[in-house]
Design a protein around this motif. Structure first.
Motif, mmCIF file in Angstrom:
data_model
loop_
_atom_site.group_PDB
_atom_site.id
_atom_site.type_symbol
_atom_site.label_atom_id
_atom_site.label_comp_id
_atom_site.label_asym_id
_atom_site.label_seq_id
_atom_site.Cartn_x
_atom_site.Cartn_y
_atom_site.Cartn_z
ATOM 1 N N PRO A 51 5.278 2.703 -12.544
ATOM 2 C CA PRO A 51 6.218 2.669 -11.407
ATOM 3 C C PRO A 51 5.662 1.842 -10.246
ATOM 4 O O PRO A 51 4.449 1.645 -10.133
ATOM 5 C CB PRO A 51 6.330 4.139 -11.002
ATOM 6 N N SER A 52 6.563 1.411 -9.381
ATOM 7 C CA SER A 52 6.151 0.511 -8.297
ATOM 8 C C SER A 52 5.228 1.210 -7.298
ATOM 9 O O SER A 52 4.583 0.550 -6.493
ATOM 10 C CB SER A 52 7.375 -0.079 -7.595
ATOM 11 N N SER A 53 5.133 2.548 -7.366
ATOM 12 C CA SER A 53 4.200 3.243 -6.465
ATOM 13 C C SER A 53 2.757 2.838 -6.779
ATOM 14 O O SER A 53 1.878 2.967 -5.940
ATOM 15 C CB SER A 53 4.369 4.758 -6.590
ATOM 16 N N PHE A 54 2.511 2.334 -7.986
ATOM 17 C CA PHE A 54 1.186 1.827 -8.341
ATOM 18 C C PHE A 54 1.017 0.357 -7.961
ATOM 19 O O PHE A 54 -0.048 -0.207 -8.124
ATOM 20 C CB PHE A 54 0.945 1.954 -9.852
ATOM 21 N N ARG A 65 -0.645 -13.714 5.400
ATOM 22 C CA ARG A 65 -0.541 -12.970 4.146
ATOM 23 C C ARG A 65 -0.588 -11.487 4.478
ATOM 24 O O ARG A 65 -1.575 -11.016 5.027
ATOM 25 C CB ARG A 65 -1.723 -13.282 3.213
ATOM 26 N N THR A 66 0.467 -10.777 4.123
ATOM 27 C CA THR A 66 0.496 -9.351 4.439
ATOM 28 C C THR A 66 0.621 -8.545 3.153
ATOM 29 O O THR A 66 1.519 -8.795 2.351
ATOM 30 C CB THR A 66 1.695 -9.014 5.351
ATOM 31 N N VAL A 67 -0.274 -7.611 2.969
ATOM 32 C CA VAL A 67 -0.229 -6.787 1.754
ATOM 33 C C VAL A 67 0.633 -5.556 2.022
ATOM 34 O O VAL A 67 0.480 -4.877 3.034
ATOM 35 C CB VAL A 67 -1.649 -6.350 1.341
ATOM 36 N N ILE A 68 1.592 -5.322 1.098
ATOM 37 C CA ILE A 68 2.488 -4.165 1.235
ATOM 38 C C ILE A 68 2.261 -3.254 0.031
ATOM 39 O O ILE A 68 2.302 -3.716 -1.123
ATOM 40 C CB ILE A 68 3.965 -4.619 1.252
ATOM 41 N N ASP A 69 2.018 -1.996 0.293
ATOM 42 C CA ASP A 69 1.828 -1.052 -0.805
ATOM 43 C C ASP A 69 3.168 -0.562 -1.333
ATOM 44 O O ASP A 69 4.106 -0.402 -0.575
ATOM 45 C CB ASP A 69 1.010 0.154 -0.315
#
Lengths: 143, 420
Positions: A51-54, A65-69
């Motif tokens: 799942p996208s939660s991972f 560059r921005t990291v999105i969880d």
């Protein structure tokens, strides 16, 4: 031609897998379908995705560059699994997808996208870019 | 082909089902021509009925049932003609259930055995290798005669005749559309693998014509090899052949330069190699070796191809290991062509003089007398040994023997590069 076949996510698949008789049955049905693909010489590769939660995303904006969880909101646009198939044409790919057991417990979608092939590029890539591209590839190969 | 979506969908379903339909029907009627006809009839029925009724949930079973009904009608019809009607009427009533059951059994095939039976029949050694290849492409690959003719750079009439001859030979020999068992399986499997590899090679190393590679033939051979691996997973040589064609096909895009020129393995841009196919090939090789098949002819050739696939650059190629594999291959399948490749491998591992010595040992073999790769290899050894004058002559000899235009250009360029 080579196509990538995306199994789209649903609210269920985004919850991850919990053991149930329905899930076991789906594994059996999907196993049979995969066997059919293998025996027809169609299946090249394939796997399921967590799942996208991972997952994570990296957003680009100019130099930033921005990291999105994860998890990510637009469930219907997420991918839960994929295959790579070798088929004669899109019609054949569509017919194979129709034979797939519903990969989800509720309504779901599967999307088919053809790969770019050599001839699709034609004159799109200028020679000097092709050279750079090849050079990068060489470095990758020599890594 | 029909442009409207329903027709195109029906044609696609038919393409998927066609080989299996023909396989089941050939087993039933023991007549390939009849089987093809019945399958085609079923398609025609589908083309009239499905646009009205919609495509059935299990289109394969529907097509099979339709063709089957026609087959049974045909069998009845023949019997009626053969015997007196009164006599047969009673008999048919008694026999009816049984014959339908037999038909059901013949067509009920969850294991893909009948497709395999069809492949074994089409590749039966009573037919010459080229006939087997054409028939397999037609029956199993579903290629039209026109497509096969284009693939082999032949004309349609010649290919049609070749297919007809192959069918007749199979009928005459009374070949059953069954998968052979035991020792016969091993013996006949060789003939099947040979056909698949012949089809692949005709695409990969086009022996004639203006273009160096014909990828559709490679793709068809890969599909056949994948089918065989799915249906005969316990046979190491099947995995060996699959590994070999996957790894070789991974280089298709790199084998011809942008101007169509031939690019030799050591000069190829390895970034253009298809990593997905390499991974598939290496996995298949692992399967073969796990089945204790390491000394099979195809497994050895796949292991050779894998040496190149694993090397990240030409300089990193493990020529010592390649030379060793060729030593084993030369024992398993002794042939002048293998010896020639062995000479090349040894020249790369131990120097051009070693290559020259080995190639001179086989120069008199009748099979190699007009074989362009022999003087080409010799030219390369001489060039690397600094004997450029002799190298030029060897390259020119090779160019004169080559039937492929691209290969000829390559050899002439090498001759020209031999400054006196």
């Amino acid at each position: 031609m080579r196509v990538m076949v995306f199994v789209k996510a649903t609210e269920d698949s985004e919850q991850g897998m919990t053991p149930s008789p329905e899930l076991s049955q789906m594994f059996i049905d999907m196993g049979k379908f995969n066997e059919e693909l293998v025996n027809a010489g169609v299946l090249v590769a394939g796997d399921g995705l967590k799942p996208s939660s991972f997952g994570k995303r990296v957003a680009f904006d100019g130099p930033s560059r921005t990291v999105i969880d994860g998890p990510f909101a637009e469930t219907r646009e997420l991918v839960a699994g994929y295959w790579i198939w070798e088929v004669k044409d899109m019609d054949e790919a569509v017919e194979w997808v129709k034979r797939c057991p519903n990969p989800m417990f509720g309504p779901s979608e599967i999307e088919i996208r053809p790969f770019y092939e050599m001839e699709d590029f034609g004159d799109l890539i200028p020679p000097e870019a092709a050279e750079i591209h090849d050079g990068v590839g060489e470095k990758l190969a020599n890594r | 082909m029909a442009a409207d979506p329903t027709h195109r969908a029906i044609e696609a379903v038919f393409r998927i089902e066609r080989a299996r339909l023909i396989a089941g029907l050939a087993r039933l009627t023991r007549d390939v021509d009849r089987a093809e006809e019945l399958a085609q009839d079923a398609l025609l029925v589908a083309l009239t009925e499905w646009p009205r009724s919609g495509v059935p949930a299990n289109p394969g079973a529907w097509l099979m049932a339709t063709a089957k009904r026609r087959a049974i009608d045909g069998i009845r019809h023949t019997r009626m003609r053969e015997r007196k009607q009164v006599e047969i009427a009673r008999e048919l009533d008694e026999e009816r259930d049984m014959s339908v059951e037999t038909v059901e059994a013949a067509l009920d095939d969850p294991l893909g055995d009948e497709l395999l039976g069809l492949i074994f029949a089409a590749c039966h050694p009573v037919v010459g290798a080229e006939g087997r290849a054409a028939l397999t492409l037609r029956l199993v690959g579903g290629l039209t005669v026109e497509e096969i003719a284009r693939a082999f750079l032949s004309n349609e009439a010649a290919i049609a005749a070749r297919i007809t001859r192959a069918k007749k030979a199979i009928a005459k020999a009374g070949v059953a559309f069954e998968v052979p068992r035991g020792a016969e399986l091993t013996a006949r499997l060789g003939s099947v693998l040979e056909v698949v590899y012949l089809i692949f090679n005709e695409g990969y190393a086009a022996t004639t014509g203006p273009s160096l590679v014909r990828p559709p033939l490679c793709a068809e051979a890969q599909r056949l090899a994948r089918i065989l691996a799915g249906l005969l997973p316990e046979q190491p040589e099947v995995w060996g052949l699959l590994a070999l064609v996957e790894i070789q096909a991974s280089r298709l895009a790199a084998r011809a330069g942008p101007d169509g020129r031939f690019v030799p393995l050591t000069e190829q841009d390895r970034a253009r190699w298809d990593r997905l196919l390499i991974r598939r090939g290496l996995n298949a090789l692992d399967r073969a070796e796990a089945l204790a098949g390491a000394d099979g002819a195809y497994v050895l050739q796949a292991a050779l191809a894998a040496c190149h696939a694993r090397a990240r650059s030409a300089q990193e190629t493990d020529w010592g290991r390649i030379a060793g594999l060729y030593d084993r291959l030369a024992e398993v399948v002794p042939s002048p062509v293998v010896e020639l490749n062995r000479a090349v491998a040894h020249s790369m591992a131990f120097g051009p003089e070693v290559g020259l010595r080995l190639v001179d040992d086989i120069a008199d073999a009748a099979l190699l007398r007009n074989y362009a790769p022999l003087p080409a290899a010799r030219g390369d050894f001489l060039f690397r040994a600094g004997r450029t004058g002799e190298a030029r002559v060897a390259f020119e000899t090779a160019a004169a023997l080559s039937a492929n235009e691209r290969e000829r250009d390559f050899l002439l360029a090498r001759a020209a590069a031999c400054a006196p």
